[in-house]
Design a protein around this motif. Sequence first.
Motif, PDB file in Angstrom:
ATOM      1  N   LEU A  51       5.960   8.744   0.372  1.00 36.75           N
ATOM      2  CA  LEU A  51       4.616   8.013   0.404  1.00 36.75           C
ATOM      3  C   LEU A  51       4.130   7.749  -1.175  1.00 36.75           C
ATOM      4  O   LEU A  51       3.541   6.944  -1.476  1.00 36.75           O
ATOM      5  N   ASP A  52       4.158   8.854  -1.788  1.00 43.46           N
ATOM      6  CA  ASP A  52       3.518   8.983  -3.196  1.00 43.46           C
ATOM      7  C   ASP A  52       4.055   8.025  -3.893  1.00 43.46           C
ATOM      8  O   ASP A  52       3.266   7.144  -4.616  1.00 43.46           O
ATOM      9  N   SER A 100      -9.482   5.209   1.738  1.00 42.27           N
ATOM     10  CA  SER A 100      -9.051   5.136   3.127  1.00 42.27           C
ATOM     11  C   SER A 100      -8.344   3.915   3.215  1.00 42.27           C
ATOM     12  O   SER A 100      -8.805   2.874   3.508  1.00 42.27           O
ATOM     13  N   PHE A 101      -7.098   3.996   3.034  1.00 45.06           N
ATOM     14  CA  PHE A 101      -6.094   2.761   3.433  1.00 45.06           C
ATOM     15  C   PHE A 101      -5.812   2.422   4.780  1.00 45.06           C
ATOM     16  O   PHE A 101      -5.022   2.948   5.402  1.00 45.06           O
ATOM     17  N   GLY A 102      -6.562   1.492   5.253  1.00 47.53           N
ATOM     18  CA  GLY A 102      -6.392   1.144   6.670  1.00 47.53           C
ATOM     19  C   GLY A 102      -5.133   0.608   7.026  1.00 47.53           C
ATOM     20  O   GLY A 102      -4.723  -0.601   6.329  1.00 47.53           O
ATOM     21  N   CYS A 103      -4.416   0.706   8.394  1.00 48.11           N
ATOM     22  CA  CYS A 103      -3.110   0.134   8.572  1.00 48.11           C
ATOM     23  C   CYS A 103      -3.373  -0.107  10.129  1.00 48.11           C
ATOM     24  O   CYS A 103      -2.984  -1.199  10.466  1.00 48.11           O
ATOM     25  N   GLN A 121       5.436   4.256   9.960  1.00 50.11           N
ATOM     26  CA  GLN A 121       4.487   3.158   9.789  1.00 50.11           C
ATOM     27  C   GLN A 121       3.702   2.457   8.590  1.00 50.11           C
ATOM     28  O   GLN A 121       3.886   1.478   8.274  1.00 50.11           O
ATOM     29  N   LEU A 122       3.446   3.506   7.683  1.00 45.02           N
ATOM     30  CA  LEU A 122       2.763   3.384   6.403  1.00 45.02           C
ATOM     31  C   LEU A 122       3.747   2.649   5.396  1.00 45.02           C
ATOM     32  O   LEU A 122       3.529   1.617   4.751  1.00 45.02           O
ATOM     33  N   GLU A 145      -3.065   6.061   9.318  1.00 42.81           N
ATOM     34  CA  GLU A 145      -3.907   5.449   8.098  1.00 42.81           C
ATOM     35  C   GLU A 145      -3.350   6.451   7.193  1.00 42.81           C
ATOM     36  O   GLU A 145      -2.850   7.487   7.278  1.00 42.81           O
ATOM     37  N   ALA A 146      -3.747   5.856   5.748  1.00 40.33           N
ATOM     38  CA  ALA A 146      -3.519   6.860   4.684  1.00 40.33           C
ATOM     39  C   ALA A 146      -4.721   6.990   3.761  1.00 40.33           C
ATOM     40  O   ALA A 146      -5.515   6.135   3.731  1.00 40.33           O
TER      41      ALA A 146
END
Length: 331
Positions: free
Chosen positions: A38-39, A195-198, A240-241, A207-208
């Motif tokens: 992810l990073d 807050s990165f909405g998915c 998912q992200l 969510e991330a």
Amino acid sequence: MQFLSDNAAVVHPAIWQAMRDADQASAPYDGDALSQRLDAAFSETFGRECHVLWVATGTAANCLALSTMVPPHGAVICHREAHIEMDEGGAPGFYLHGAKLILAEGDAAKLNPDSVLAATANIRDDVHQVQPAALSVTQASEYGALYQPQEIAALGALARSKGWRFHMDGARFANAVAGLDCSPADAAGPVDALSFGCIKNGAMSAEAIVFFDSDLADIARYRRKRAGHLQSKGRYLAAQLLAMLQDDLWLANARAANQAAAQIAARAEDRLLFPVEANEVFCRLTQAEKAALRDQGFGFYDWGDDAARFVTAWNTHPHDAAGLARAIAAL
């Protein structure tokens, strides 16, 4: 014909496929290979170093991020209509151990430096009053308005000059980037955490929290566990992200939602309460007019007695958007 919320939209097929692909034995919690990617994936998207934690809800993303920035005797400055004030059931106070929200004004639920300064002008620098520690904005705002990059930059400069941290609630960040037609980095500006909405954009349950400060991320890892958000099968959230970022699916979904909203706005004309810049349409409607629309099969939320909110999603069919646009125009 559903326009209640983008939360009500179905899950995108690519997200389902990513979760099926992740359905094999792997390391628990966030030790799996997907979580470990992810990073790097978000760093590539933003063009700067990112430290990313998955959580299950936008409320948790907002409040865990803010909890790393604000002491219990401090305060978060936000708009009077901010989601953390109006729609999170007191979660900021819970996660921040009683820290206060200081409410500021601004058109279309957007802050500006003058309104922030006005909200904090009478706070004395002594132990008898809570001291602002963070500034929080919502991109796109609760009324569907977009902060231009220069507006975010100005708020960030103010926060830095005051020694405050800067947080962005990006529940509809994808819609903002698509609407601004700019880079993710420009839409986020100098924030410390996003807050990165998915979920509103086609994901199922992920969510991330994107930290641009590694020290805050290190604090958040402990707080996420303490808050009960360190899921044992985190690979399904990470999947998912990653699928959302793959081939810019997050932007394609957001553009589809924005286009549907624009289609409706074009026929709403003088009924619009706010300019339509993302995927929310706020219209003046009488109770009789609302009933007439519902009789035709359109679902939406009332916005007080004399208005309504329509929200489009990644899967809003153009035929449905056109139908609503015609129905509003014919009232």
